[in-house]
Design a protein around this motif. Structure first.
Motif, PDB file in Angstrom:
ATOM      1  N   VAL A   1       0.911  -1.400  -0.197  1.00 27.94           N
ATOM      2  CA  VAL A   1      -0.070   0.241  -0.351  1.00 27.94           C
ATOM      3  C   VAL A   1       0.776   1.247  -0.062  1.00 27.94           C
ATOM      4  O   VAL A   1       0.307   2.482  -1.044  1.00 27.94           O
ATOM      5  N   ILE A   2       1.941   1.074   0.817  1.00 23.19           N
ATOM      6  CA  ILE A   2       2.992   2.504   0.939  1.00 23.19           C
ATOM      7  C   ILE A   2       3.097   2.899  -0.768  1.00 23.19           C
ATOM      8  O   ILE A   2       3.470   3.431  -1.518  1.00 23.19           O
ATOM      9  N   ALA A   3       4.115   1.558  -1.221  1.00 18.80           N
ATOM     10  CA  ALA A   3       4.920   1.095  -2.161  1.00 18.80           C
ATOM     11  C   ALA A   3       3.388   2.035  -3.377  1.00 18.80           C
ATOM     12  O   ALA A   3       3.716   2.949  -4.440  1.00 18.80           O
ATOM     13  N   LEU A   4       2.695   1.931  -3.417  1.00 16.46           N
ATOM     14  CA  LEU A   4       1.310   2.131  -4.380  1.00 16.46           C
ATOM     15  C   LEU A   4       0.952   3.248  -4.109  1.00 16.46           C
ATOM     16  O   LEU A   4       0.577   4.527  -5.140  1.00 16.46           O
ATOM     17  N   LYS A   5       0.876   4.752  -2.847  1.00 19.99           N
ATOM     18  CA  LYS A   5       0.045   5.240  -2.584  1.00 19.99           C
ATOM     19  C   LYS A   5       1.862   6.400  -3.135  1.00 19.99           C
ATOM     20  O   LYS A   5       1.509   6.811  -3.686  1.00 19.99           O
ATOM     21  N   ARG A   6       2.774   5.793  -3.125  1.00 18.92           N
ATOM     22  CA  ARG A   6       4.221   6.918  -2.840  1.00 18.92           C
ATOM     23  C   ARG A   6       4.155   6.592  -5.224  1.00 18.92           C
ATOM     24  O   ARG A   6       3.738   7.809  -5.179  1.00 18.92           O
ATOM     25  N   TYR A   7       3.618   6.491  -5.497  1.00 18.81           N
ATOM     26  CA  TYR A   7       3.606   6.125  -7.214  1.00 18.81           C
ATOM     27  C   TYR A   7       2.498   6.800  -7.518  1.00 18.81           C
ATOM     28  O   TYR A   7       2.598   7.727  -8.198  1.00 18.81           O
ATOM     29  N   ARG A   8       1.152   6.658  -6.762  1.00 23.26           N
ATOM     30  CA  ARG A   8       0.027   7.322  -6.794  1.00 23.26           C
ATOM     31  C   ARG A   8      -0.010   8.921  -6.985  1.00 23.26           C
ATOM     32  O   ARG A   8       0.143  10.092  -7.639  1.00 23.26           O
ATOM     33  N   SER A   9       0.960   9.257  -6.049  1.00 22.16           N
ATOM     34  CA  SER A   9       0.919  10.660  -5.422  1.00 22.16           C
ATOM     35  C   SER A   9       2.449  11.160  -6.495  1.00 22.16           C
ATOM     36  O   SER A   9       2.099  12.459  -6.749  1.00 22.16           O
ATOM     37  N   SER A  10       2.897  10.322  -6.892  1.00 18.78           N
ATOM     38  CA  SER A  10       3.885  11.228  -8.478  1.00 18.78           C
ATOM     39  C   SER A  10       2.968  10.832  -9.535  1.00 18.78           C
ATOM     40  O   SER A  10       4.037  11.740 -10.471  1.00 18.78           O
ATOM     41  N   HIS A  11       2.343  10.430  -9.803  1.00 17.58           N
ATOM     42  CA  HIS A  11       1.436  10.059 -11.120  1.00 17.58           C
ATOM     43  C   HIS A  11      -0.191  10.339 -10.773  1.00 17.58           C
ATOM     44  O   HIS A  11      -0.558  10.286 -11.700  1.00 17.58           O
ATOM     45  N   LEU A  12      -0.240  11.641 -10.420  1.00 15.10           N
ATOM     46  CA  LEU A  12      -1.460  12.456  -9.863  1.00 15.10           C
ATOM     47  C   LEU A  12      -1.419  12.457 -11.572  1.00 15.10           C
ATOM     48  O   LEU A  12      -3.170  12.429 -11.565  1.00 15.10           O
ATOM     49  N   ASP A  13      -1.173  13.272 -12.362  1.00 19.63           N
ATOM     50  CA  ASP A  13      -1.679  13.574 -13.331  1.00 19.63           C
ATOM     51  C   ASP A  13      -2.477  12.279 -14.406  1.00 19.63           C
ATOM     52  O   ASP A  13      -3.441  13.047 -15.089  1.00 19.63           O
ATOM     53  N   TRP A  14      -2.152  11.141 -14.152  1.00 15.48           N
ATOM     54  CA  TRP A  14      -2.839  10.170 -15.086  1.00 15.48           C
ATOM     55  C   TRP A  14      -4.267   9.914 -14.399  1.00 15.48           C
ATOM     56  O   TRP A  14      -4.867   9.538 -14.867  1.00 15.48           O
ATOM     57  N   ASP A  15      -4.915  10.276 -12.800  1.00 12.81           N
ATOM     58  CA  ASP A  15      -5.847  10.322 -12.182  1.00 12.81           C
ATOM     59  C   ASP A  15      -6.837  11.258 -12.764  1.00 12.81           C
ATOM     60  O   ASP A  15      -7.288  12.100 -11.868  1.00 12.81           O
ATOM     61  N   VAL A  16      -7.359  10.754 -13.652  1.00 11.99           N
ATOM     62  CA  VAL A  16      -7.813  12.360 -14.093  1.00 11.99           C
ATOM     63  C   VAL A  16      -9.564  12.803 -13.464  1.00 11.99           C
ATOM     64  O   VAL A  16     -10.063  13.541 -13.734  1.00 11.99           O
ATOM     65  N   ASN A  17      -9.719  11.708 -12.366  1.00  8.82           N
ATOM     66  CA  ASN A  17     -11.287  11.858 -11.474  1.00  8.82           C
ATOM     67  C   ASN A  17     -10.981  11.558 -10.126  1.00  8.82           C
ATOM     68  O   ASN A  17     -11.941  10.086  -9.880  1.00  8.82           O
ATOM     69  N   PRO A  18      -9.480  12.047  -9.818  1.00  8.49           N
ATOM     70  CA  PRO A  18      -9.467  11.911  -8.072  1.00  8.49           C
ATOM     71  C   PRO A  18     -10.633  11.766  -7.326  1.00  8.49           C
ATOM     72  O   PRO A  18     -11.649  12.166  -7.460  1.00  8.49           O
ATOM     73  N   SER A  19     -10.650  10.755  -6.149  1.00  5.95           N
ATOM     74  CA  SER A  19     -11.726  10.409  -5.282  1.00  5.95           C
ATOM     75  C   SER A  19     -11.259  11.512  -4.623  1.00  5.95           C
ATOM     76  O   SER A  19     -10.653  11.665  -4.355  1.00  5.95           O
ATOM     77  N   LYS A  20     -11.978  12.410  -3.796  1.00  7.24           N
ATOM     78  CA  LYS A  20     -12.231  13.212  -2.785  1.00  7.24           C
ATOM     79  C   LYS A  20     -11.415  12.676  -1.237  1.00  7.24           C
ATOM     80  O   LYS A  20     -11.320  13.788  -0.530  1.00  7.24           O
ATOM     81  N   LYS A  21     -11.629  11.286  -0.667  1.00  8.30           N
ATOM     82  CA  LYS A  21     -11.119  11.015   0.285  1.00  8.30           C
ATOM     83  C   LYS A  21      -9.868  10.526   0.071  1.00  8.30           C
ATOM     84  O   LYS A  21      -9.596  10.040   1.539  1.00  8.30           O
ATOM     85  N   ASP A  22      -9.078  10.733  -0.654  1.00 11.25           N
ATOM     86  CA  ASP A  22      -8.133   9.547  -1.044  1.00 11.25           C
ATOM     87  C   ASP A  22      -6.719  11.571  -0.699  1.00 11.25           C
ATOM     88  O   ASP A  22      -6.273  11.082  -0.146  1.00 11.25           O
TER      89      ASP A  22
END
Length: 63
Positions: A42-63
């Motif tokens: 989970v830590i690894a995935l969250k770090r990856y996600r935070s580095s690639h937020l431009d790919w998450d075109v419709n992010p959830s408000k609760k993340d």
């Protein structure tokens, strides 16, 4: 991050195929650090996600 709680929200199962050497490395890190394997992933995935937020075109408000 070691003391930060992980997997506190709603959980959902994810099955993926990952190279054996990556899994073995994470298993060793889990043993040495005392951090559960799921939390390390989970830590690894969250770090990856935070580095690639431009790919998450419709992010959830609760993340």
């Amino acid at each position: 991050m070691k003391n930060q709680p992980q997997n506190q929200g709603e959980l959902k199962d994810l099955k993926v195929m990952i190279e054996a050497n990556v899994i073995e490395s994470f298993e060793r890190m889990s043993l040495v650090s005392g951090i559960p394997l799921a939390d390390l992933v989970v830590i690894a995935l969250k770090r990856y996600r935070s580095s690639h937020l431009d790919w998450d075109v419709n992010p959830s408000k609760k993340d």
